[in-house]
Design a protein around this motif. Structure first.
Motif, PDB file in Angstrom:
ATOM      1  N   TYR A   1      14.466  -8.866   0.440  1.00  0.00           N
ATOM      2  CA  TYR A   1      13.377  -8.242   1.190  1.00  0.00           C
ATOM      3  C   TYR A   1      12.394  -7.617   0.207  1.00  0.00           C
ATOM      4  O   TYR A   1      12.796  -7.055  -0.814  1.00  0.00           O
ATOM      5  CB  TYR A   1      13.923  -7.125   2.087  1.00  0.00           C
ATOM      6  N   PHE A   2      11.121  -7.727   0.538  1.00  0.00           N
ATOM      7  CA  PHE A   2      10.119  -7.010  -0.247  1.00  0.00           C
ATOM      8  C   PHE A   2       9.347  -6.084   0.679  1.00  0.00           C
ATOM      9  O   PHE A   2       8.804  -6.522   1.687  1.00  0.00           O
ATOM     10  CB  PHE A   2       9.140  -7.981  -0.944  1.00  0.00           C
ATOM     11  N   LEU A   3       9.316  -4.804   0.315  1.00  0.00           N
ATOM     12  CA  LEU A   3       8.544  -3.839   1.097  1.00  0.00           C
ATOM     13  C   LEU A   3       7.246  -3.513   0.366  1.00  0.00           C
ATOM     14  O   LEU A   3       7.266  -2.975  -0.746  1.00  0.00           O
ATOM     15  CB  LEU A   3       9.365  -2.553   1.314  1.00  0.00           C
ATOM     16  N   ALA A   4       6.119  -3.865   0.991  1.00  0.00           N
ATOM     17  CA  ALA A   4       4.807  -3.466   0.475  1.00  0.00           C
ATOM     18  C   ALA A   4       4.523  -2.093   1.089  1.00  0.00           C
ATOM     19  O   ALA A   4       4.017  -2.004   2.209  1.00  0.00           O
ATOM     20  CB  ALA A   4       3.751  -4.482   0.868  1.00  0.00           C
ATOM     21  N   ASN A   5       4.915  -1.060   0.353  1.00  0.00           N
ATOM     22  CA  ASN A   5       4.858   0.299   0.882  1.00  0.00           C
ATOM     23  C   ASN A   5       3.430   0.840   0.776  1.00  0.00           C
ATOM     24  O   ASN A   5       2.793   0.695  -0.267  1.00  0.00           O
ATOM     25  CB  ASN A   5       5.821   1.158   0.044  1.00  0.00           C
ATOM     26  N   GLU A   6       2.954   1.450   1.842  1.00  0.00           N
ATOM     27  CA  GLU A   6       1.608   2.032   1.862  1.00  0.00           C
ATOM     28  C   GLU A   6       0.547   0.990   1.499  1.00  0.00           C
ATOM     29  O   GLU A   6      -0.312   1.214   0.654  1.00  0.00           O
ATOM     30  CB  GLU A   6       1.553   3.264   0.964  1.00  0.00           C
ATOM     31  N   LEU A   7       0.671  -0.135   2.179  1.00  0.00           N
ATOM     32  CA  LEU A   7      -0.180  -1.301   1.928  1.00  0.00           C
ATOM     33  C   LEU A   7      -1.671  -0.968   1.937  1.00  0.00           C
ATOM     34  O   LEU A   7      -2.442  -1.467   1.118  1.00  0.00           O
ATOM     35  CB  LEU A   7       0.122  -2.357   3.009  1.00  0.00           C
TER      36      LEU A   7
ATOM     37  N   PHE B   1      11.980 -12.230   3.041  1.00  0.00           N
ATOM     38  CA  PHE B   1      11.334 -11.591   4.186  1.00  0.00           C
ATOM     39  C   PHE B   1      10.520 -10.407   3.671  1.00  0.00           C
ATOM     40  O   PHE B   1      11.021  -9.606   2.881  1.00  0.00           O
ATOM     41  CB  PHE B   1      12.423 -11.120   5.157  1.00  0.00           C
ATOM     42  N   MET B   2       9.271 -10.337   4.103  1.00  0.00           N
ATOM     43  CA  MET B   2       8.423  -9.237   3.635  1.00  0.00           C
ATOM     44  C   MET B   2       8.154  -8.249   4.768  1.00  0.00           C
ATOM     45  O   MET B   2       7.902  -8.643   5.906  1.00  0.00           O
ATOM     46  CB  MET B   2       7.106  -9.798   3.105  1.00  0.00           C
ATOM     47  N   ILE B   3       8.243  -6.985   4.435  1.00  0.00           N
ATOM     48  CA  ILE B   3       7.946  -5.913   5.394  1.00  0.00           C
ATOM     49  C   ILE B   3       6.809  -5.078   4.794  1.00  0.00           C
ATOM     50  O   ILE B   3       6.752  -4.903   3.575  1.00  0.00           O
ATOM     51  CB  ILE B   3       9.179  -4.986   5.602  1.00  0.00           C
ATOM     52  N   CYS B   4       5.914  -4.583   5.625  1.00  0.00           N
ATOM     53  CA  CYS B   4       4.838  -3.720   5.124  1.00  0.00           C
ATOM     54  C   CYS B   4       4.959  -2.349   5.780  1.00  0.00           C
ATOM     55  O   CYS B   4       5.581  -2.205   6.831  1.00  0.00           O
ATOM     56  CB  CYS B   4       3.470  -4.279   5.482  1.00  0.00           C
ATOM     57  N   SER B   5       4.353  -1.362   5.141  1.00  0.00           N
ATOM     58  CA  SER B   5       4.245  -0.068   5.812  1.00  0.00           C
ATOM     59  C   SER B   5       2.878   0.523   5.500  1.00  0.00           C
ATOM     60  O   SER B   5       2.281   0.196   4.477  1.00  0.00           O
ATOM     61  CB  SER B   5       5.363   0.884   5.368  1.00  0.00           C
ATOM     62  N   MET B   6       2.388   1.332   6.392  1.00  0.00           N
ATOM     63  CA  MET B   6       1.098   1.985   6.139  1.00  0.00           C
ATOM     64  C   MET B   6       0.997   3.304   6.904  1.00  0.00           C
ATOM     65  O   MET B   6       1.675   3.510   7.909  1.00  0.00           O
ATOM     66  CB  MET B   6      -0.062   1.075   6.547  1.00  0.00           C
ATOM     67  N   ASN B   7       0.169   4.193   6.362  1.00  0.00           N
ATOM     68  CA  ASN B   7      -0.193   5.393   7.110  1.00  0.00           C
ATOM     69  C   ASN B   7      -1.369   5.006   7.992  1.00  0.00           C
ATOM     70  O   ASN B   7      -2.132   4.119   7.639  1.00  0.00           O
ATOM     71  CB  ASN B   7      -0.602   6.505   6.148  1.00  0.00           C
ATOM     72  N   PRO B   8      -1.522   5.673   9.127  1.00  0.00           N
ATOM     73  CA  PRO B   8      -2.623   5.291  10.008  1.00  0.00           C
ATOM     74  C   PRO B   8      -3.963   5.306   9.267  1.00  0.00           C
ATOM     75  O   PRO B   8      -4.210   6.167   8.431  1.00  0.00           O
ATOM     76  CB  PRO B   8      -2.583   6.359  11.099  1.00  0.00           C
TER      77      PRO B   8
END
Ligand SMILES: Nc1ncnc2c1ncn2[C@@H]1O[C@H](COP(=O)(O)OP(=O)(O)O)[C@@H](O)[C@H]1O
Ligand SMILES: [Mg+2]
Length: 300
Positions: free
Chosen positions: A122-128, A163-170
């Protein structure tokens, strides 16, 4: 004479090296977190890229780490910002080895995205959305074609399990770029995470203060304080879950020292945590707002 013997960097590095994440990640998996976890599974099964959207400290990164641990997959992540470049994602050549051996797989140091693609992790693109469009473009080919071009080496195909997951602040939070339209079109499952409901947040605070037995009424007051920062119109950036945990820890230490829990000790702890944990709207001092909130709840 007591001479402090300093350990060498080598000794310390060996002692504290983390080979892999051995500790079980502890998480309160109920309510929105359970729903988000299940949606991540559905997204993975249907090969759609998900993104967790929520304010800082709401548990986005922790949920992804937990998800990877439960699925026993290699987990790579990068917290992005405006200085993140494609090379931080795909890797680059080690100059010393490249001088000796030329540009080859031997001199290439893969980045976290390439590692996850090759290992089927898994790769997490944190705070994309803190990264620029230049960095965001790196994800277009992996998401569209499940492949990526490595300059001078060639194109690789991703392992089927990648599998890639992203996360972001609004997006309305300051200090963020937008997600480019091209990338947005390839992210298909949007998973909002808000501040949790009261009973879940109290469970999270308790789970993160295992060593202390905080009385119910104290926990209730802590929740009232952090919850109020989320409603007050003078507050632009309210207290996160982390702030609640910090108040609980500091207050229980104060209680241990004083021999009892008191509103005064809780007020002391809350002031010292909230001072830098909340951001007031322009023209208002954070300290004044937090003191006002604390006094209205604790009376001191
Ligand atoms: N569901 C949860 N269960 C247990 N602890 C949590 C949970 N959600 C958040 N936390 C606590 O809040 C902290 C912040 O979470 P984090 O994942 O870093 O937030 P984000 O990535 O959204 O900024 C975690 O380190 C943890 O202590
Ligand atoms: Mg995070």
């Amino acid at each position: 004479m007591n001479i402090l013997k300093k350990k060498s960097f080598k000794e310390l590095f060996k002692k504290y090296s983390v080979i892999e994440e051995k500790t079980e990640i502890d998480i309160v998996l109920e309510d929105q977190y359970k729903k988000a976890y299940e949606l991540l599974e559905d997204a993975e099964t249907s090969q759609l890229t998900p993104i967790l959207v929520g304010p800082p400290g709401v548990g986005k990164t922790l949920l992804c780490r937990y998800y990877a641990q439960k699925h026993k997959k290699p987990f790579y992540w990068l917290t992005m910002d405006e200085s993140t470049k494609p090379v931080h994602l795909i890797g680059g050549f080690d100059p010393a080895i490249a001088i000796k051996e030329g540009f080859s797989v031997n001199s290439y140091v893969p980045g976290p995205l390439v590692n996850a693609m090759l290992e089927g992790g898994y790769f997490l693109a944190n705070e994309l959305n803190r990264s620029t469009e230049y960095a965001q473009n790196t994800f277009l080919e992996p998401l569209e074609e499940r492949s990526i071009y490595i300059p001078r080496l060639g194109r690789i195909k991703a392992n089927d399990e990648f599998f890639m997951i992203c996360s972001m602040n609004p997006a309305e939070l300051s200090g963020t770029h937008r997600i480019s339209e091209a990338l947005k079109d390839r992210i298909k499952v949007w998973i909002p995470l808000k501040y949790p409901n009261k009973s879940t947040e109290l469970k999270i605070i308790r789970a993160n203060c295992p060593e202390s037995d905080i009385p119910e009424d104290m926990l209730e007051s802590i929740y009232q304080i952090i919850h109020r920062t989320r409603l007050d119109s003078d507050v632009e950036q309210p207290a996160s879950i982390r702030a609640g945990i910090a108040i609980a820890r500091l207050a229980s230490l104060q209680a241990k020292k004083n021999g009892e829990y008191s509103n005064r000790a809780l007020s002391f702890a809350s002031k010292h945590v909230l001072f830098g944990s909340i951001k007031a709207r322009p023209g208002v001092r954070s300290e004044d707002v937090s003191n006002k909130i604390i006094k209205s709840i604790l009376g001191v």
